[in-house]
Scaffold this motif. Structure first.
Motif, PDB file in Angstrom:
ATOM      1  N   UNK A 152      -1.413   7.000 -13.576  1.00 36.24           N
ATOM      2  CA  UNK A 152      -1.812   7.405 -12.225  1.00 36.24           C
ATOM      3  C   UNK A 152      -0.702   7.012 -11.245  1.00 36.24           C
ATOM      4  N   UNK A 155       0.045   3.251 -10.913  1.00 37.49           N
ATOM      5  CA  UNK A 155       0.693   2.673 -12.087  1.00 37.49           C
ATOM      6  C   UNK A 155       2.143   3.121 -12.202  1.00 37.49           C
ATOM      7  N   UNK A 182      -3.368   6.398  -2.657  1.00 30.57           N
ATOM      8  CA  UNK A 182      -4.659   6.296  -1.984  1.00 30.57           C
ATOM      9  C   UNK A 182      -4.822   4.909  -1.362  1.00 30.57           C
ATOM     10  N   UNK A 183      -5.665   4.833  -0.321  1.00 31.30           N
ATOM     11  CA  UNK A 183      -5.823   3.580   0.422  1.00 31.30           C
ATOM     12  C   UNK A 183      -6.132   2.392  -0.479  1.00 31.30           C
ATOM     13  N   UNK A 184      -7.078   2.572  -1.413  1.00 30.32           N
ATOM     14  CA  UNK A 184      -7.489   1.426  -2.231  1.00 30.32           C
ATOM     15  C   UNK A 184      -6.363   1.001  -3.168  1.00 30.32           C
ATOM     16  N   UNK A 185      -5.529   1.931  -3.585  1.00 29.28           N
ATOM     17  CA  UNK A 185      -4.418   1.626  -4.489  1.00 29.28           C
ATOM     18  C   UNK A 185      -3.261   1.026  -3.689  1.00 29.28           C
ATOM     19  N   UNK A 187      -3.366  -1.049  -1.307  1.00 30.20           N
ATOM     20  CA  UNK A 187      -3.563  -2.488  -1.157  1.00 30.20           C
ATOM     21  C   UNK A 187      -3.128  -3.218  -2.420  1.00 30.20           C
ATOM     22  N   UNK A 188      -3.407  -2.635  -3.601  1.00 36.92           N
ATOM     23  CA  UNK A 188      -2.980  -3.273  -4.856  1.00 36.92           C
ATOM     24  C   UNK A 188      -1.463  -3.423  -4.893  1.00 36.92           C
ATOM     25  N   UNK A 191      -0.067  -5.951  -2.265  1.00 34.27           N
ATOM     26  CA  UNK A 191      -0.270  -7.327  -2.722  1.00 34.27           C
ATOM     27  C   UNK A 191       0.737  -7.700  -3.800  1.00 34.27           C
ATOM     28  N   UNK A 194       4.013  -8.613  -2.335  1.00 33.86           N
ATOM     29  CA  UNK A 194       3.968  -9.953  -1.737  1.00 33.86           C
ATOM     30  C   UNK A 194       4.023 -11.044  -2.800  1.00 33.86           C
ATOM     31  N   UNK A 195       3.272 -10.825  -3.911  1.00 33.12           N
ATOM     32  CA  UNK A 195       3.275 -11.829  -4.979  1.00 33.12           C
ATOM     33  C   UNK A 195       4.653 -11.952  -5.620  1.00 33.12           C
ATOM     34  N   UNK A 213       0.710  -1.171   7.889  1.00 34.30           N
ATOM     35  CA  UNK A 213       1.191  -1.742   6.631  1.00 34.30           C
ATOM     36  C   UNK A 213       2.480  -2.518   6.867  1.00 34.30           C
TER      37      UNK A 213
ATOM     38  N   UNK B  44     -11.284   9.135  -0.732  1.00 37.59           N
ATOM     39  CA  UNK B  44      -9.974   9.195  -1.367  1.00 37.59           C
ATOM     40  C   UNK B  44      -9.770  10.566  -1.993  1.00 37.59           C
ATOM     41  N   UNK B 259      -9.340  -3.351   2.250  1.00 38.84           N
ATOM     42  CA  UNK B 259      -8.027  -3.052   1.672  1.00 38.84           C
ATOM     43  C   UNK B 259      -7.032  -2.529   2.708  1.00 38.84           C
ATOM     44  N   UNK B 261      -4.968  -3.463   6.407  1.00 38.04           N
ATOM     45  CA  UNK B 261      -4.661  -4.657   7.196  1.00 38.04           C
ATOM     46  C   UNK B 261      -5.660  -4.849   8.348  1.00 38.04           C
ATOM     47  N   UNK B 270      -4.615  -8.774   1.806  1.00 38.31           N
ATOM     48  CA  UNK B 270      -5.479  -7.627   1.555  1.00 38.31           C
ATOM     49  C   UNK B 270      -6.292  -7.865   0.288  1.00 38.31           C
ATOM     50  N   UNK B 272      -7.649  -5.641  -2.507  1.00 37.62           N
ATOM     51  CA  UNK B 272      -7.706  -4.259  -2.977  1.00 37.62           C
ATOM     52  C   UNK B 272      -8.957  -3.992  -3.806  1.00 37.62           C
TER      53      UNK B 272
END
Lengths: 318, 333
Positions: A152, A155, A182-185, A187-188, A191, A194-195, A213, B44, B259, B261, B270, B272
């Protein structure tokens, strides 16, 4: 202290044929200077066509700069040493669909930079490194033999990031790395950026048009308009105490996902469109859309001046 | 009862018949739209938000078909109408603007040609009168020098300009409903602000109802009175803008809001939503969101949650709310 990456008076002009014998120059990036410290994130924002992507690509010599200097830890990056420099500077592209070779397996994609820079002495070592990188970006080991199309968008972006990390760089140019997701992805992936920064201490030039963002991820932000940086400073300064009229209108135009907040504020709506970069207005490029423009703005480009705490603004009026 | 609403979608099912099998894009969507309301549909990719909009306009691709439910416009069911009746309905009663203004304008005709065509087809204005009306519409949507613009081709205009032309065309016959399918996704923020402002002011001026389909929670928060959140072809939550943003009651909506800001604390990490967006080729038996939900229970896997009223402005389809309501009553039925 020398910054990790420093850009001085960078210019990038593209020739455009406008007639049979006539060539004009499109000034995509015009006299841009900035620096990035180790382990820091600089956000680069602006509207389409402002030259932010060109800045990122020129940093890695994907385009030969027209003029100006790019320094990595004080050493100039040139056409001659770019091969070895790319071990320290890498790039993640916007489109996770077209930036991965459809005929290569994930293992080969991530392994390619290792081969190019001869970083592995044996096959076993190469394999081990690849699996370590995949683990780092949250991909399963069994994905190694699959092809890019089997993944996807989120990924695929992880594969692109693993490829950039393969040579253990200190600096990564991230060109709109989450805007295709997509919005939910999103954020993954944010993050994960950042990590990785916490773990590996890499610095990012984070290019994006989503201001929320960018504000979230960046330590400092530079705002570009028609090839020039008009304002730069800490993320909070640029967002909350913006000075340049362009930054102000940009910030007020961002739709905020908070109904009470967003309906209570005053939006500064700009008139008209961005002028063509082929026919730039004289002086300050923003003056054609600016509510505060005066005579001086038409004559001369204002220099970036310090307004305290490293908050630099290029405006005659404000 | 039925003609009370301008538009009433009742238990809409839309499927696409592809080589891979039947794809259930919309699974039992119901909502009402009143005159002058701005309704936001957010979700989505693959949530069925655009397909819902296209079903109302009846402009699905050839493989798509409405397999169940009713779409009542002022009490008349459009799913039973024939093509000629629908042709009159589209444009005159309901218009749509699309995401990409470049591909929705014909590149080989001038702006004037295309606007005049829409006007002559749907109104009694012909010839010079239609051309005058076209120029008027361009002025209405904030395009200067309308006479000159009418002679230009789409490629001569910028993205924001093209979207204005699309809006002008959609408004040509003063429709009762304007459907905007991701109208600003392809545009820059400052141009987006201009277009949103334009839609808002035209909506006030002409009193039409607007259905705004988007994935951008910011745009939704700014524009909409009422919001529908979709996931996997179903409505998971609906309510007023304040209810959805400040009191979300579906795990998916909560996840979406976490998810992005947080404006009040930009440096907050965030949270997710795990996993990947749903593959609508094989929908789970129960709640569509169960595979990605942190609070997934046994019942979520097997049964589709019913819509529960949270208060008079707010409904959500999540078993968690049923559980909470049950526990509040002390565990007795």
């Amino acid at each position: 202290m020398t910054p990790l990456v420093e850009v001085k008076n960078l210019k990038q002009y593209f020739p455009v044929k406008t007639g049979l014998f006539k060539t004009e120059y499109l000034k995509a990036v015009d006299d841009v200077s900035f620096y990035i410290n180790e382990g820091e994130t600089l956000g680069l924002v602006g509207e389409s066509g402002c030259g932010k992507t060109t800045v990122g690509r020129t940093l890695l010599h994907l385009y030969e700069p027209t003029a100006g200097e790019i320094l990595y830890k004080g050493t100039p990056v040139t056409e001659k040493n770019i091969h070895s420099m790319r071990q320290k500077m890498q790039m993640v592209f916007q489109d996770p669909y077209s930036s991965l070779d459809p005929r290569m397996t994930v293992e080969d994609i991530i392994g390619e930079p290792l081969d190019v820079h001869h970083l592995c002495s044996s096959k076993a070592e190469r394999r081990e490194k690849i699996l370590h990188l995949m683990d780092l970006v949250g991909l399963n080991a069994e994905h190694a033999t699959r092809y890019a199309h089997e993944f996807s968008g989120g990924q695929r972006q992880r594969i692109g990031i693993a490829r950039a990390l393969a040579v253990n760089p200190k600096f990564i140019v991230c060109d709109e790395p989450v805007s295709a997701l997509d919005v939910s992805i999103q954020a993954q992936v944010i993050n994960m950026f950042e990590e990785l920064q916490e773990k590996l201490g890499v610095a990012y030039l984070f290019i994006a048009h989503d201001l929320l963002v960018v504000h979230h991820i960046s330590d400092r932000i530079a705002v570009m308009y028609l090839g020039k940086i008009v304002e730069t400073g800490t993320a909070d300064d640029v967002n909350y105490n913006s000075i340049h009229p362009y930054t102000c209108s940009l910030m007020s135009a961002v739709p905020i996902p908070d109904p009470d907040y967003t309906r209570g504020r005053k939006r500064i709506v700009l008139q008209g469109d961005v002028p063509s970069p082929l026919h730039m207005p004289s002086g300050c490029p923003f003056r054609t859309r600016c509510n505060h423009a005066c005579e001086k703005c038409a004559q001369e480009m204002p220099p970036l001046t310090d307004r305290g705490n490293g908050h630099m603004v290029a405006c005659w009026v404000k | 009862m039925e003609d009370k609403h301008l538009l009433s979608v009742q238990d809409l099912h839309t499927s696409f018949f592809t080589d891979a099998g039947e794809v259930h894009a919309v699974n039992g969507v119901s909502f009402n739209l009143d005159p002058g309301e701005i309704l936001g549909i957010v979700g989505e990719s693959g949530s069925g938000k655009s397909v819902t909009a296209y079903s109302i306009m009846q402009i699905l691709e050839s493989t798509g078909k409405i397999t169940g439910g009713k779409i009542l416009f002022k009490g008349h069911d459009l799913t039973k109408w024939n093509t000629s009746k629908l042709d009159k309905f589209r444009g005159k009663n309901v218009s749509i603007i699309f995401q990409d203004p470049m591909t929705s304008l014909n590149p080989v005709f001038t702006i004037g040609n295309q606007l005049v065509e829409a006007i002559t087809l749907h109104t009694s204005r012909k010839g010079e009168a239609a051309r005058k009306r076209a120029a008027q519409l361009l002025t209405l949507v904030g395009i200067n020098e309308p006479e000159r613009r009418l002679k230009q081709y789409p490629h001569e205009l910028s993205g924001g300009m093209r979207q204005r032309v699309m809006i002008a065309m959609a408004l040509a016959c003063e429709p009762d409903i304007l459907i905007a399918d991701e109208p600003t996704t392809a545009l820059d923020v400052t141009i987006q602000a201009q277009i949103l402002e334009l839609i808002q002011s035209l909506q006030k001026k002409m009193g039409m109802a607007v259905i705004l389909v988007t994935h951008d929670l910011g745009v939704i928060a700014e524009m909409c009175d009422n919001i529908i959140v979709m996931y996997g072809g179903r409505i998971c939550e609906r309510g007023t803008a304040r209810e959805i943003f400040y009191n979300p009651k579906h795990e998916y909506t909560k996840g979406l809001i976490r998810s992005i800001p947080n404006v009040n604390n930009m440096k907050e990490k965030l949270v997710p939503i795990a996993g990947t967006p749903i593959n609508i080729l094989n929908l789970p038996k129960g709640c569509a969101f169960c595979a990605r939900c942190d609070n997934c229970m046994k019942i979520c896997l097997t049964e589709v949650p019913e819509e529960l009223s949270i208060n008079k402005d707010h409904k959500a389809s999540c078993w968690m709310n049923v559980k909470e309501a049950f526990e509040e009553r002390g565990g007795t039925k």
